[in-house]
Design an enzyme around this catalytic site. Structure first.
Site, short mmCIF file in Angstrom:
data_model
loop_
_atom_site.label_atom_id
_atom_site.label_comp_id
_atom_site.label_asym_id
_atom_site.label_seq_id
_atom_site.Cartn_x
_atom_site.Cartn_y
_atom_site.Cartn_z
N GLU A 204 78.18 -59.38 5.76
CA GLU A 204 79.09 -58.52 6.52
C GLU A 204 80.50 -59.14 6.57
OE1 GLU A 204 75.97 -56.23 9.50
OE2 GLU A 204 77.17 -57.89 10.30
N GLU A 363 70.26 -53.78 6.06
CA GLU A 363 69.89 -53.93 7.47
C GLU A 363 69.84 -52.57 8.15
OE1 GLU A 363 72.20 -56.51 9.95
OE2 GLU A 363 72.43 -58.06 8.40
#
Length: 760
Positions: A204, A363
Site C-alpha cells: 500500500e 486484501e
C-alpha cells in the site's frame, strides 16, 4: 477474445526488455503521437506484459485463495496448526513477510532467514504457494534510530515518527540503500525457490508517506519540476505565478507547498504538481525495489497492492498499472446500503487498470475492521457473496487480511480468516465454504476468462479527483470519484451496468462515455472527445466538467472553456456563471426543481445560449428557480455534433434522477458492439440485481465458456427469469420448481449469488 483495452508498458527506467505497444496514460511531459488530430490516446507508453503467478497444482492453474500470513507474530508451535487449517479451508497461496523486516534483519549486520526458510518449506510441501513480500513497508526500529534522516515530515515541518507504517521518505537515499539491500538478499535466497511464485513489493505505497515535506523531498521536487518544464519561464506560466507575486527566478527557488499560516490557500497548479510528484516518486521507489529483485530473479511476476475504493484512490493507479505484471487491489466494504454497489464500482475501475485481464484481491476482510469510525461486521452470507462478487468483476485471486486474527497490536480487532474464537466459529466455517466455492469455479474453468464489457464507459481521472479537493473552487463539496460512483449506481438503478475507464485509456470502442465532474481536461482530451462524438459516439458531460486545463488554468470565453471553446461547440452550450446552493445560506432556496421533475441541490450552470442543433431537454422552473433568476434557463441539453450527440447535464442530480435520465432518455443505444447486459435475463427485475458475464476459453476443457454472475442489490427476495446455463454455485438462492424441467427461474435471497456456466 479481443483485448478490452490496448496493452501498455512500464514507465520506470530499467534495462529489462519488454514488449512495446500503444497505451494511453497521462499527457504530462510524454511523447505525443504523430497525428495530434487523431482520436487515438494522447501518448505512447510501454507496459509490462501480463504475467500471472502459478499455484502449486499440477497445472499451476486455479483461482488463488488465501491471505496475508504473519507467522513471525506467533510462536512457532502454532505454524503446523495454521497449515492444517489452511489445508482444510482450501487455501492455496499466502502473502508472506510484508512487515517482517525487523525479524529478518534484527540489527544492521545481522540477518535471520532460518525461520523464513522453515515456514516457506512447510507451506510449499502443503501445496501452498508463497507471494513473498520485499518486507520494506516498515523499517526496523534500529534503522530509524540510527538514521533519523529517513523519517518524513508533514507540511508543518513536524517529523513523522516511527511506530506505525511507512515512516520513511520515498526520496531518502539512505532508506533506499537499505531497502534495496533487503530486496537483493531476498532475491538471492529465494529467487530459485519453487514454492515462491510471485513477488509482493512494499505494501500500500503512500498509505502514510504520500505527502513528504522533508529536505530530500524538496531537492527531488526541484529536479522533477526542471525535468518537466525545462525552463523556469515555462514553470511560471504553468503555475500562474504572476498572481500574488509568486514568480521564481530559478528552480532553486521552487518550494514545496508548505503550510503558509491560517487558512491560506495553496496555489492550485503548484499543489497539483506536488500531487503528481508524490505519485511519481513512490512509483519510482516501487520500480527500484522491483528491479533490484528482477536483476537476480526475473522470471517470477511482480505486483504491489493498490488501494482502490470509492473513499480512496490516492495514487494515479492508471499510471502504476504500467509497472506491475498483474494488478492487485485492497478493498474493504463500505457499511450501509451501498455495500455491494460500492464494491462493484471500485472493482470496475480495477478491472480497467488490469486492461480486462484477471486481477488479484490482495486484501479484504472476512468481517469487521477496526480502523473506521463505524466498524460493522458482515452479515450471514456476505463473506462468501463479497468474495465471489470480486470474481464476478474479474478477479482470479481472493485473499484476506489476514490469516490469523492478531491478539495484540493496532489491528487486533481487525477480523481474520481464523478469528479470536478459533476454528469453531462462523467466520472460519465461512472461509471453508468460500474455499469450496472457489475450487468449484476453478474446476469449471473460470480462471482466465474476462469480464464482458458494457457499451457505456464512465471516465475516471486521478488529476480531476485531486483537483476537486482544492479549496479554491466555486464549491468545496465537489468530489469527482463520488460522482463517478453516483453515475455508476444510477446506471445500476436503471437496470444497466457501465464500465469505469481511466480518462487517459482508450475508450473509443464504447458507444457512450460519461464525464462526471471531470473538472480537468487538456486540449488533447477535448479533441479526443470531439472526435469520438463526431464519429458517432455519445458523450454525457456533467456540470463541473472541463472548467480547467492540466495546469489548473480556467478556459475562457464561457463555461466549459477548456479546449479553446471546442468543448462548448461539442455540447452546444455556453454558460457564464455558477449558481451554488447550500443549507449554509439561511433564508435562501436550497434546491431547485427542473421541468422534468428532477431536483438540483448544489450547482447550476447559468446557460445563456444554446447552439442551432441543440435541443433543450429540461429547464429550471418554479419559485426557487425564479428567485435565483434561473426560471426557464436550460438545465439539460442534447446537441447533435457530427454523426453523434452530446448531452450536457448542467446541474447536480441525485441517483434517482440519474437513473430516470438513463432509463427514459439514454436507452436508445442499448445494444453496443458487445451488447448490454439488459436482455441477458429476459424478464429480469429492473435495477434489483447486478449481473455480470465472464467469458473466454476453458483451457482444460478446450471449449469457449460463459459464466453469469447474478446478485441481488437489496434486502428483499428477487426472482430472476430465463437464466442461461447450468448453475454451479447457488448461495442463498434456489431454482423455482414448477414441474417443468426447462424453466430457468430462480429466487435470490438477501446476500445471494447465483453463478451459471454455459459452454459455447
Amino acid at each position: 477474445m479481443s483485448q478490452r483495452f490496448p496493452e501498455s508498458s512500464k514507465s520506470c527506467d530499467s534495462s529489462e526488455p519488454h514488449e512495446s505497444s500503444v497505451f494511453p496514460t497521462s499527457s504530462r511531459g510524454l511523447k505525443s503521437p504523430e497525428s495530434p488530430e487523431s482520436s487515438e490516446p494522447s501518448t505512447i507508453r510501454h507496459r509490462r506484459p501480463f504475467r500471472w503467478p502459478s499455484l502449486l497444482t499440477d497445472s499451476g492453474r486455479g483461482i488463488a485463495f488465501g491471505g496475508d500470513y504473519n507467522p513471525d507474530q506467533w510462536p512457532e508451535d502454532v505454524w503446523d496448526d495454521d497449515i492444517r487449517l489452511m489445508t482444510q479451508a482450501g487455501v492455496n497461496t499466502v502473502a508472506l513477510g510484508i512487515f517482517s523486516w525487523g525479524r529478518i534483519q534484527p540489527a544492521e549486520d545481522v540477518w535471520d532467514f532460518d525461520w523464513l526458510d522453515r515456514i516457506i518449506d512447510k507451506l510449499g510441501h502443503a501445496g501452498i504457494a508463497v507471494d513473498l513480500a520485499s518486507a520494506t513497508a516498515t523499517a526496523p526500529q534500529w534503522l530509524y534510530q540510527r538514521y533519523p534522516e529517513v523519517l518524513p515530515r508533514d507540511r508543518y515541518g513536524h517529523v513523522i515518527n516511527p511506530g506505525s507504517r511507512q515512516a520513511w521518505r520515498p526520496t531518502s537515499p539512505v532508506f533506499k540503500k537499505y531497502a534495496l539491500a533487503m530486496c537483493r538478499k531476498l532475491a538471492e535466497r529465494y529467487g530459485d525457490n519453487p514454492f515462491v511464485t510471485a513477488w509482493h513489493m512494499g505494501n500500500e505505497y503512500g498509505w502514510n508517506n504520500r505527502y513528504d515535506f522533508s529536505d530530500d523531498s524538496q531537492r527531488a521536487f526541484r529536479t522533477w519540476c526542471e525535468r518537466k518544464y525545462g525552463t523556469i519561464e515555462a514553470l511560471n506560466e504553468a503555475w500562474g505565478t504572476a498572481f500574488w507575486s509568486q514568480q521564481v527566478q530559478s528552480f532553486d527557488e521552487v518550494l514545496l507547498p508548505y503550510h503558509m499560516g491560517g487558512d491560506s490557500m495553496v496555489n492550485p497548479p503548484h499543489w497539483a504538481d506536488f500531487e503528481r510528484f508524490g505519485n511519481d516518486v513512490l512509483r519510482d521507489f516501487y520500480c527500484a525495489e522491483r528491479d533490484a529483485i528482477a536483476e537476480i530473479c526475473p522470471d517470477k511476476p511482480f505486483t504491489t497492492n493498490f488501494m482502490v475504493s470509492t473513499d480512496q484512490c490516492c495514487m494515479d493507479y492508471a499510471d502504476w498499472a504500467n509497472d506491475v505484471d498483474f494488478v492487485s487491489n485492497d478493498h474493504y466494504f463500505h457499511e450501509g446500503e451501498s455495500h455491494l454497489d460500492e464494491l462493484a464500482c471500485s472493482d470496475a475501475l480495477v478491472d480497467a487498470f488490469a486492461l480486462g485481464k484477471p486481477w488479484y484481491v490482495m486484501e479484504h476482510s472476512t468481517s469487521a475492521v477496526q480502523w473506521k469510525p463505524l466498524n460493522m461486521r458482515k452479515r450471514n452470507g456476505e463473506l462468501l457473496r463479497d468474495s465471489l462478487a470480486h470474481v464476478a468483476m474479474g478477479a482470479d485471486a481472493i485473499s484476506f487480511f489476514q490469516w490469523r486474527q492478531s491478539r495484540s497490536g493496532a489491528e487486533a480487532f481487525h477480523s481474520g480468516m481464523v478469528p479470536h474464537a478459533g476454528e469453531d466459529s462462523a467466520v472460519y466455517r465461512g472461509v471453508c465454504e468460500l474455499g469450496a466455492a472457489l475450487r468449484t469455479l476453478s474446476d469449471a474453468g473460470v480462471q482466465g476468462t474476462e469480464l464482458r464489457r458494457s457499451d457505456t464507459a464512465i471516465l475516471f481521472h486521478a488529476d480531476s479527483e485531486w483537483a476537486t479537493r482544492s479549496q479554491t473552487l466555486p464549491s468545496m463539496k465537489l468530489n469527482h470519484w463520488h460522482d463517478v460512483r453516483d453515475w455508476y449506481r444510477g446506471y445500476l438503478d436503471a437496470g444497466r451496468r457501465a464500465d469505469i475507464v481511466p480518462l487517459d485509456y482508450d475508450w473509443s470502442g464504447y458507444a457512450t462515455i460519461v464525464l462526471p465532474t471531470v473538472i480537468m481536461l487538456s486540449d488533447d482530451h477535448v479533441r479526443r472527445i470531439a472526435d469520438f462524438v463526431k464519429a458517432g459516439g455519445r458523450v454525457i458531460v456533467g456540470y463541473a466538467t472541463g472548467l480547467i486545463d492540466e495546469h489548473f488554468h480556467v478556459g475562457l470565453g464561457g463555461y466549459p472553456g477548456v479546449g479553446d471553446g471546442l468543448l462548448r461547440d461539442v455540447l452546444g452550450v455556453r454558460s457564464e456563471e455558477f449558481n451554488i446552493l447550500g443549507a449554509e445560506a439561511d433564508g435562501e432556496p436550497s434546491e431547485i426543481t427542473l421541468s422534468n421533475g428532477a431536483t438540483t441541490r448544489l450547482w447550476q450552470n447559468d446557460v445563456t445560449s444554446v447552439g442551432e442543433r441543440a435541443r433543450v431537454i429540461a429547464t429550471y422552473q418554479g419559485a426557487a428557480a425564479a428567485d435565483w433568476e434561473l426560471d426557464g434557463v436550460p438545465a439539460i441539453v442534447r446537441n447533435a455534433y457530427g454523426e453523434g450527440e452530446a448531452w450536457y447535464v448542467g446541474c447536480d442530480l441525485n441517483r434517482a434522477d440519474i437513473a430516470r435520465l438513463v432509463r427514459e432518455q439514454l436507452g436508445d443505444v442499448a445494444d453496443g458492439p458487445d451488447g448490454e447486459l439488459a436482455g441477458d435475463i429476459a424478464d429480469g427485475p429492473d435495477g434489483e440485481v447486478i449481473h455480470t458475464v465472464r467469458e473466454g476459453a476453458d483451457q482444460d476443457a478446450g471449449e469457449t465458456v460463459r459464466f453469469d454472475f447474478i446478485m441481488p442489490r437489496g434486502k428483499e427476495d428477487v426472482v430472476v427469469h430465463n437464466v442461461l446455463g447450468d448453475p454451479i454455485v447457488m448461495h442463498r438462492c434456489e431454482k423455482i420448481n414448477d414441474g417443468n424441467a426447462n424453466v430457468r427461474d430462480y429466487v435470490l435471497h438477501r446476500n445471494a449469488i447465483l453463478i451459471t456456466r454455459t459452454a459455447e
